[in-house]
Scaffold this motif. Structure first.
Motif, PDB file in Angstrom:
ATOM      1  N   ASP A 601       0.827  -1.208   0.000  1.00 16.55           N
ATOM      2  CA  ASP A 601       0.000   0.000   0.000  1.00 16.55           C
ATOM      3  C   ASP A 601       0.861   1.259   0.000  1.00 16.55           C
ATOM      4  O   ASP A 601       0.539   2.248  -0.664  1.00 16.55           O
ATOM      5  CB  ASP A 601      -0.917   0.019   1.229  1.00 16.55           C
ATOM      6  N   GLN A 602       1.961   1.227   0.752  1.00 18.94           N
ATOM      7  CA  GLN A 602       2.839   2.398   0.824  1.00 18.94           C
ATOM      8  C   GLN A 602       3.438   2.704  -0.539  1.00 18.94           C
ATOM      9  O   GLN A 602       3.536   3.858  -0.947  1.00 18.94           O
ATOM     10  CB  GLN A 602       3.958   2.177   1.852  1.00 18.94           C
ATOM     11  N   ARG A 603       3.853   1.666  -1.253  1.00 18.87           N
ATOM     12  CA  ARG A 603       4.441   1.876  -2.579  1.00 18.87           C
ATOM     13  C   ARG A 603       3.402   2.441  -3.546  1.00 18.87           C
ATOM     14  O   ARG A 603       3.700   3.308  -4.360  1.00 18.87           O
ATOM     15  CB  ARG A 603       4.991   0.553  -3.097  1.00 18.87           C
ATOM     16  N   SER A 604       2.184   1.959  -3.441  1.00 11.47           N
ATOM     17  CA  SER A 604       1.121   2.445  -4.307  1.00 11.47           C
ATOM     18  C   SER A 604       0.836   3.916  -4.045  1.00 11.47           C
ATOM     19  O   SER A 604       0.698   4.718  -4.969  1.00 11.47           O
ATOM     20  CB  SER A 604      -0.142   1.613  -4.082  1.00 11.47           C
ATOM     21  N   LYS A 605       0.777   4.293  -2.762  1.00 10.91           N
ATOM     22  CA  LYS A 605       0.497   5.677  -2.404  1.00 10.91           C
ATOM     23  C   LYS A 605       1.657   6.588  -2.758  1.00 10.91           C
ATOM     24  O   LYS A 605       1.468   7.756  -3.102  1.00 10.91           O
ATOM     25  CB  LYS A 605       0.200   5.777  -0.905  1.00 10.91           C
ATOM     26  N   ALA A 606       2.873   6.057  -2.668  1.00 12.09           N
ATOM     27  CA  ALA A 606       4.054   6.868  -2.969  1.00 12.09           C
ATOM     28  C   ALA A 606       4.036   7.350  -4.408  1.00 12.09           C
ATOM     29  O   ALA A 606       4.491   8.449  -4.720  1.00 12.09           O
ATOM     30  CB  ALA A 606       5.321   6.063  -2.697  1.00 12.09           C
ATOM     31  N   ILE A 607       3.490   6.533  -5.288  1.00 12.65           N
ATOM     32  CA  ILE A 607       3.448   6.889  -6.698  1.00 12.65           C
ATOM     33  C   ILE A 607       2.451   8.009  -6.953  1.00 12.65           C
ATOM     34  O   ILE A 607       2.697   8.944  -7.715  1.00 12.65           O
ATOM     35  CB  ILE A 607       3.070   5.660  -7.548  1.00 12.65           C
ATOM     36  N   SER A 608       1.319   7.959  -6.233  1.00 15.54           N
ATOM     37  CA  SER A 608       0.232   8.884  -6.553  1.00 15.54           C
ATOM     38  C   SER A 608       0.137  10.098  -5.641  1.00 15.54           C
ATOM     39  O   SER A 608      -0.260  11.174  -6.074  1.00 15.54           O
ATOM     40  CB  SER A 608      -1.102   8.133  -6.504  1.00 15.54           C
ATOM     41  N   THR A 609       0.496   9.951  -4.352  1.00 17.69           N
ATOM     42  CA  THR A 609       0.240  11.060  -3.438  1.00 17.69           C
ATOM     43  C   THR A 609       1.440  11.513  -2.621  1.00 17.69           C
ATOM     44  O   THR A 609       1.602  12.690  -2.371  1.00 17.69           O
ATOM     45  CB  THR A 609      -0.879  10.675  -2.454  1.00 17.69           C
ATOM     46  N   TYR A 610       2.266  10.594  -2.144  1.00 17.07           N
ATOM     47  CA  TYR A 610       3.422  11.013  -1.357  1.00 17.07           C
ATOM     48  C   TYR A 610       4.554  10.029  -1.561  1.00 17.07           C
ATOM     49  O   TYR A 610       4.375   8.964  -2.125  1.00 17.07           O
ATOM     50  CB  TYR A 610       3.080  11.145   0.132  1.00 17.07           C
TER      51      TYR A 610
END
Length: 613
Positions: A601-610
């Motif tokens: 989940d962290q990797r996914s969010k890193a791409i789009s939001t942070y």
């Protein structure tokens, strides 16, 4: 019951909308924010008391602005006192009472509140922020602070949006020991938790930030209960009855969780005695040995409640596992979070507020580990060499629990044994488990004025109840916009329990003795004449059968290499031990599964939001 947000960083309004939307499940009834000088305050509201939009937040009271998550159960009594002192109110909410109390009592206002809360008040005249978290940590509060940069939220992922954050590997090590990230750390280096029973002040002019502990358990037992057992039973009955009564006030439908155990049955019994047609809810497992719904039904029949049974199945549980990270944000490995989510999902169809029995085990010595530890503690009076010889004999047994005892008594200190025991005892798969054991409140073990059982009770209240149970319940219920209230976690009940002699709570092998005797005034004892069963899922069975492929796909050697602080080969061997039936490693496997899902989940969010460095 809501989600709060605030920052001294002037983000673009679109970013603020994103931050609030990230936690919209915490408050679907209204969402809004305001810029006030150097501070932006935002709020997602779940309307419980005074449903009128006049009570939406941020709320203004004179020169104060406030955002508040939780409930102040004694707000009506406080409101009468403050009105007598000249304060006037425009709403019927408890939020206004918080601000008036702050004007009257200053930082000490928190000592006047009985509730679950996380709030922040902004003084537009002095440009000061004052906030607090309730005594037992029922409501979350995350923040980041660096100079004039201060940001807070109910969910840490809200703070992450628009920032560069990095994973805190020591916090992850602690997670692998405890199953959650203990306060004051979070899973990110840049974000912290405000500790339970603490308040803070932040000066927007200077960037000065300080915290203050305003409440603590009476570990020295300055006030010991001197009354006889019957009097203690009467006094505790009055306390719990009042704790239930003040939590039954809401302007929305309300119910009670009824598992069939002592604690939830007591809460349901008191509620149903004083209120008509109380709705109760329980969960049912298909797997034999995990289902207590039949007992809950019998108790509901006796109490004449409007009872609802919700079935937990593997398919729906797996769906919730996949969306787990959206609600919990940090790695969290209490597997009972899944049935908690499921129970909340279906309970919300009927009510918006639910009472639970949480808090009884810690205060009244209900966990089976207390009985076990009380016996094992006697062995620690023997030299370590002798204990190791005893362990060699015990370990021959094929019994899983006997092997755990053998491991446990080889520990040099009893305090390290208890910490290890809470997480499963066996940590050879971690590179350095001792790092994870160095958490706050370990000093309770050096107290000379408390018994071993009192130490266990206090330790669990400050750690397990706070970091595990409260996290599970808050995120699990708020995921579906449901408010949970826990009468047995009323701080007056907790404090009273601390003053009682051990024998009032644990005697003749009877645990939670005084709670049981109170309950038996409402329901016959034979309804509860059975072994205690935890609120758990049949993970050990599922991992070897229905979820075997899921485990092996997500915990392959290549996936394990991405996890900090573990020995990859030993971890993989541990998983294979479980699959072969050699050793029950369900607890450890679940920790690894939750973490790999969280990392994904962290990797996914890193791409789009942070970004995660």
């Amino acid at each position: 019951m809501c989600g709060i947000y605030g920052s001294t960083v002037r983000y673009d309004d679109n970013i603020i909308f994103q931050k609030l939307a990230r936690a919209d499940f915490r408050g679907p009834d209204y969402s809004g924010f305001e810029h006030n000088g150097p501070v932006t305050l935002g709020h997602n509201r779940l309307a419980i008391v005074d449903l009128d939009h006049r009570s939406d937040q941020p709320l203004t009271y004179k020169h104060l602005k406030v955002v508040f998550n939780g409930e102040i159960y004694n707000y009506k009594t406080l409101k009468i006192k403050l009105t007598a002192l000249g304060y006037r109110f425009q709403t019927d909410s408890d939020t206004e009472v918080i601000t008036a109390a702050y004007l009257e009592y200053g930082e000490n206002c928190v000592n006047h509140f009985n509730g679950m809360f996380a709030f922040v008040i902004f003084d537009t005249r002095t440009l000061q922020l004052f906030g607090a978290r309730d005594r037992l940590g029922k409501k979350p509060f995350y923040y980041t602070q660096n100079g004039l940069d201060f940001e807070f939220a109910s969910q840490p992922s809200q703070i992450c949006i628009g920032r560069n954050v990095t994973i805190n590997e020591q916090a992850i090590n602690e997670y692998f020991v405890w199953g959650y990230v203990p306060e004051p750390k979070s899973a990110w280096n840049e974000i912290q938790k405000l500790e339970a029973g603490h308040s803070f002040c932040f000066d927007c002019n200077t960037g000065s930030f300080r915290t203050r502990k305003y409440w603590e358990l009476d570990l020295n037992h300055a006030e010991r209960y001197e009354g006889v057992y019957q009097q203690a039973q009467a006094d505790l009955t009055r306390l719990i009855t009042n704790a239930v009564d003040i939590r039954m006030h809401a302007d929305v439908p309300l119910g009670v969780y009824l598992s069939g155990g002592i604690d939830s049955s007591l809460v349901a019994a008191i509620a149903s005695k004083n209120y008509n047609n109380v709705k109760t809810f329980c969960i049912k497992f298909r797997e034999k040995g995990f289902d207590e719904s039949v007992f809950a039904q019998k108790i509901a029949d006796h109490l004449k409640t409007d009872h609802h049974t919700i079935e937990c199945n593997k398919e729906e549980g797996l769906e919730l596992i996949e969306s787990f990270g959206r609600y919990y944000d940090e790695p969290f490995a209490d597997s009972s979070a899944i049935p908690s989510l499921l129970l909340s999902k279906h309970t919300k169809k009927h009510v918006t507020v639910v009472l639970s029995g949480d808090g009884g085990d810690e205060s009244f010595l209900g966990y089976s580990r207390y009985k076990w530890f009380n016996m094992v503690n006697q062995l620690f009076k023997c030299p370590l060499a002798l204990r190791k010889r005893i362990a060699d004999i015990i370990s021959i047994s094929p019994n899983y629990r006997h092997k755990l005892i053998a491991m446990g008594i080889c520990n040099p200190e009893v305090k390290s044994l208890y910490g290890l025991m809470l997480g499963g005892l066996e940590y050879s798969w971690l590179e350095n488990p001792n790092i994870g054991l160095q958490v706050p409140f370990m000093d309770i073990w050096s107290s000379k004025s408390t018994s071993m059982l009192q130490k266990l009770s206090a330790f669990d209240t400050k750690t397990y109840l706070n970091g595990d149970i409260n996290t599970k319940v808050d995120r699990g219920t708020m995921a579906f916009s449901l408010e949970a209230r826990a009468p047995l976690m009323d701080y007056r009940v907790i404090a009273f329990a601390q003053t009682l002699p051990d024998s009032y709570k644990f005697k003749y092998g009877i645990q939670k003795r005084i709670l049981k005797d109170i309950l038996y005034q409402y329901a016959p004892a034979q309804l509860f004449d059975r072994p205690k069963s935890g609120f758990t899922m049949p993970l050990s069975h599922w991992f070897k059968n229905e979820l075997r492929d899921h485990v092996m796909d997500h915990l392959s050697i290549s996936e394990l290499k991405n996890i900090p602080g573990i020995n990859v080969q030993k971890s993989f061997a541990m998983i294979n031990d479980h699959m072969s039936g050699k050793w029950n490693r369900a607890t450890q496997i679940w920790k690894l599964l939750v973490y790999t899902q969280w990392l994904k989940d962290q990797r996914s969010k890193a791409i789009s939001t942070y970004q995660v460095a």
